[in-house]
Design an enzyme around this catalytic site. Structure first.
Site, PDB file in Angstrom:
ATOM      1  N   CYS A  67       0.682  -1.244   0.047  1.00 43.82           N
ATOM      2  CA  CYS A  67      -0.146  -0.061  -0.083  1.00 43.82           C
ATOM      3  C   CYS A  67       0.984   1.296   0.060  1.00 43.82           C
ATOM      4  CB  CYS A  67      -0.957   0.141   1.068  1.00 43.82           C
ATOM      5  SG  CYS A  67      -0.602   0.950   2.534  1.00 43.82           S
ATOM      6  N   GLU A  68       0.502   2.129  -0.665  1.00 41.53           N
ATOM      7  CA  GLU A  68       1.371   3.590  -1.067  1.00 41.53           C
ATOM      8  C   GLU A  68       1.231   4.391   0.054  1.00 41.53           C
ATOM      9  OE1 GLU A  68       0.088   4.857  -4.756  1.00 41.53           O
ATOM     10  OE2 GLU A  68      -1.298   6.205  -4.012  1.00 41.53           O
ATOM     11  N   HIS A  69       0.325   4.253   0.847  1.00 42.14           N
ATOM     12  CA  HIS A  69       0.130   5.002   2.102  1.00 42.14           C
ATOM     13  C   HIS A  69       0.991   4.708   3.422  1.00 42.14           C
ATOM     14  CE1 HIS A  69      -3.922   5.605   0.231  1.00 42.14           C
ATOM     15  NE2 HIS A  69      -3.184   6.790  -0.044  1.00 42.14           N
ATOM     16  N   HIS A  70       1.442   3.549   3.535  1.00 45.85           N
ATOM     17  CA  HIS A  70       2.002   2.912   4.666  1.00 45.85           C
ATOM     18  C   HIS A  70       3.256   1.922   4.388  1.00 45.85           C
ATOM     19  CE1 HIS A  70      -2.171   3.732   6.317  1.00 45.85           C
ATOM     20  NE2 HIS A  70      -1.229   4.358   7.085  1.00 45.85           N
ATOM     21  N   HIS A 104      -5.387  -6.026   3.987  1.00 48.26           N
ATOM     22  CA  HIS A 104      -4.503  -5.023   4.192  1.00 48.26           C
ATOM     23  C   HIS A 104      -3.605  -5.085   5.632  1.00 48.26           C
ATOM     24  CE1 HIS A 104      -5.514  -2.508   0.489  1.00 48.26           C
ATOM     25  NE2 HIS A 104      -6.629  -3.583   0.499  1.00 48.26           N
ATOM     26  N   CYS A 160      -1.818  -2.727   6.640  1.00 47.08           N
ATOM     27  CA  CYS A 160      -1.927  -1.453   7.483  1.00 47.08           C
ATOM     28  C   CYS A 160      -3.029  -1.389   8.219  1.00 47.08           C
ATOM     29  CB  CYS A 160      -1.718  -0.315   6.412  1.00 47.08           C
ATOM     30  SG  CYS A 160      -3.098  -0.199   4.966  1.00 47.08           S
ATOM     31  N   GLN A 164      -5.385  -0.626  -3.730  1.00 43.36           N
ATOM     32  CA  GLN A 164      -6.233  -1.813  -4.408  1.00 43.36           C
ATOM     33  C   GLN A 164      -7.036  -1.125  -5.772  1.00 43.36           C
ATOM     34  OE1 GLN A 164      -7.958  -4.465  -1.457  1.00 43.36           O
ATOM     35  NE2 GLN A 164      -9.441  -5.041  -3.313  1.00 43.36           N
TER      36      GLN A 164
END
Ligand SMILES: [Zn+2]
Length: 213
Positions: A101-104, A170, A172, A142
């Protein structure tokens, strides 16, 4: 799904991509230095025996987990496209997905189900999971992963329709306690004939029937 073309396709396929099995040493060294700082910032001792080689391992792992940036998914498909009049739905289901995931920058993982209805061209079946992997091995969400796969097949094969469903967990959310264990996010993207209720319902029935976990 006992398509007689399947075996022929598998044999005739050419290798349309190169898997990364060597690392960019300059990039690894630079990243490892940053990871060392992170370890220190966490209050750990990067010289401790168990951690001495960790920065380099993390850097190599990150390079591997993002090696999709070096792949051309459309080229993967073009390397194994064949003229064929077959016009029934082709489904590849239960494709393993591992992404970050690009956020975490924590993993999300699960299964992808991909279908298309050919319009003059079919593609070697093993290429579909490779396209999924080429987009998954990047920093992703996703939702975009789902649409990236759909668009690549749509634009390269120009079929009568494409369907992509991804079910994923996920870390995260699970590890940070935001989501209940085992809850699954489902995303989907369709084009063409899959926008008709009947075709989409048939696809959904086929990907959920006889599920073997
Ligand atoms: Zn996240």
């Amino acid at each position: 799904m006992n398509d007689p073309n399947r075996d022929m396709l598998e044999e005739n396929e050419m290798n349309g991509y190169a898997k990364i099995d060597r690392y960019d040493p300059v990039g690894v060294a630079r990243m490892a230095e940053q990871v060392r700082r992170v370890i220190t910032e966490l209050g750990e001792d990067p010289e401790r025996e168990g951690l001495v080689k960790t920065p380099e391992r993390v850097a190599k792992a990150l390079q591997f987990l993002t090696h999709g940036y070096g792949l051309d998914p459309a080229q993967i498909l073009r390397s194994a496209m064949f003229r064929e009049e077959y016009q029934q739905m082709v489904i590849v289901r239960d494709i393993e997905v591992y992404s970050l995931c690009e956020h975490h920058m924590l993993p999300f993982f699960g299964k992808a189900h991909v279908a298309y209805i050919p319009n003059g061209h079919i593609v070697g079946l093993s290429k579909i999971p490779r396209v999924v992997d080429a987009y998954a091995r990047r920093l992703q969400v996703q939702e975009r992963l789902t649409v990236d796969i759909r668009n690549c097949i749509e634009e390269t094969l120009k079929p009568l329709g494409v369907a992509v469903v991804i079910e994923a967990q996920h870390l995260c959310m699970i590890m940070r306690g935001i989501q209940k264990q085992h809850s699954i996010a489902t995303t989907s993207a369709f084009t063409g004939e899959f926008n008709s209720d009947k075709t989409r319902a048939e696809f959904m029935r086929l990907i959920t029937s006889g599920s073997h976990g």
